[in-house]
Design a protein around this motif. Sequence first.
Motif, PDB file in Angstrom:
ATOM      1  N   HIS A  74       0.818  -1.218   0.000  1.00 48.47           N
ATOM      2  CA  HIS A  74       0.000   0.000   0.000  1.00 48.47           C
ATOM      3  C   HIS A  74       0.849   1.263   0.000  1.00 48.47           C
ATOM      4  O   HIS A  74       0.320   2.363  -0.074  1.00 48.47           O
ATOM      5  CB  HIS A  74      -0.911   0.005   1.229  1.00 48.47           C
ATOM      6  N   ALA A  75       2.154   1.104   0.100  1.00 45.95           N
ATOM      7  CA  ALA A  75       3.051   2.247   0.197  1.00 45.95           C
ATOM      8  C   ALA A  75       3.490   2.717  -1.189  1.00 45.95           C
ATOM      9  O   ALA A  75       3.701   1.918  -2.087  1.00 45.95           O
ATOM     10  CB  ALA A  75       4.275   1.887   1.029  1.00 45.95           C
ATOM     11  N   SER A  83       4.471   6.935   1.703  1.00 48.21           N
ATOM     12  CA  SER A  83       3.114   7.308   2.101  1.00 48.21           C
ATOM     13  C   SER A  83       2.194   6.141   1.747  1.00 48.21           C
ATOM     14  O   SER A  83       2.555   5.291   0.951  1.00 48.21           O
ATOM     15  CB  SER A  83       2.675   8.594   1.398  1.00 48.21           C
ATOM     16  N   TRP A  84       1.032   6.117   2.360  1.00 49.84           N
ATOM     17  CA  TRP A  84       0.131   4.999   2.165  1.00 49.84           C
ATOM     18  C   TRP A  84      -1.068   5.425   1.343  1.00 49.84           C
ATOM     19  O   TRP A  84      -1.614   6.505   1.525  1.00 49.84           O
ATOM     20  CB  TRP A  84      -0.343   4.454   3.505  1.00 49.84           C
ATOM     21  N   SER A  86      -4.527   4.963   1.258  1.00 49.02           N
ATOM     22  CA  SER A  86      -5.541   4.463   2.187  1.00 49.02           C
ATOM     23  C   SER A  86      -6.712   3.803   1.463  1.00 49.02           C
ATOM     24  O   SER A  86      -7.329   2.895   2.012  1.00 49.02           O
ATOM     25  CB  SER A  86      -6.027   5.573   3.114  1.00 49.02           C
ATOM     26  N   SER A 139      -5.718   6.726   9.603  1.00 53.21           N
ATOM     27  CA  SER A 139      -4.427   7.412   9.805  1.00 53.21           C
ATOM     28  C   SER A 139      -3.510   6.631  10.737  1.00 53.21           C
ATOM     29  O   SER A 139      -2.324   6.934  10.839  1.00 53.21           O
ATOM     30  CB  SER A 139      -4.656   8.823  10.349  1.00 53.21           C
ATOM     31  N   SER A 142      -1.369   1.000   8.708  1.00 50.14           N
ATOM     32  CA  SER A 142      -0.589   0.967   7.469  1.00 50.14           C
ATOM     33  C   SER A 142      -0.616  -0.397   6.789  1.00 50.14           C
ATOM     34  O   SER A 142      -0.012  -0.562   5.745  1.00 50.14           O
ATOM     35  CB  SER A 142       0.855   1.397   7.733  1.00 50.14           C
ATOM     36  N   SER A 143      -1.299  -1.368   7.392  1.00 49.12           N
ATOM     37  CA  SER A 143      -1.424  -2.677   6.758  1.00 49.12           C
ATOM     38  C   SER A 143      -2.633  -3.412   7.327  1.00 49.12           C
ATOM     39  O   SER A 143      -3.124  -3.082   8.417  1.00 49.12           O
ATOM     40  CB  SER A 143      -0.163  -3.519   6.955  1.00 49.12           C
TER      41      SER A 143
END
Length: 157
Positions: A74-75, A83-84, A86, A139, A142-143
């Motif tokens: 997702h990065a 950054s991800w 979302s 926020s 991240s996974s």
Amino acid sequence: MIHYLIYVDSHGDIRMIKPAKGANNPAEGMNEETGFTIIWYMEPLADAGNFMSTTYWSYSTEAWVNRDARPNRHASWAWEAWSWDSDLLLDDIRKERNKRIFQSDWTVILDSPLTDAEQTEVRTYRTALRDLPATLDMSTISSVDEVTWPTAPDFIA
């Protein structure tokens, strides 16, 4: 001697590494045809894939800089930081949520062997799964592995 032509996007992320063509190499700098900046690389690379994933071109210092490998799918690399995305992460969370709901579908059919108490427990679990995406603070995640999932009843295999 030029060993590689490295194609870099506007964020410094390496998009492609090609072997040099001897005397027929394109010029260094912005390539209008590809939209990437071409940088000549003079050293041999033992592992081009690793170099590509752990290095970026810093336009501010005009030098190669090491970075941590991509933390997850997702990065994306932008402005010298990960950054991800979302939306992509939320799609993957929904897929995992749907898989968990599917794994419990057998519990809600008319001839389910479950007791009334177990059926109530599983309905509460399935409702929590359906409501989960709306309750997440994206926020802080991240996974998919960082999601706190509702606890499945013991009788769901």
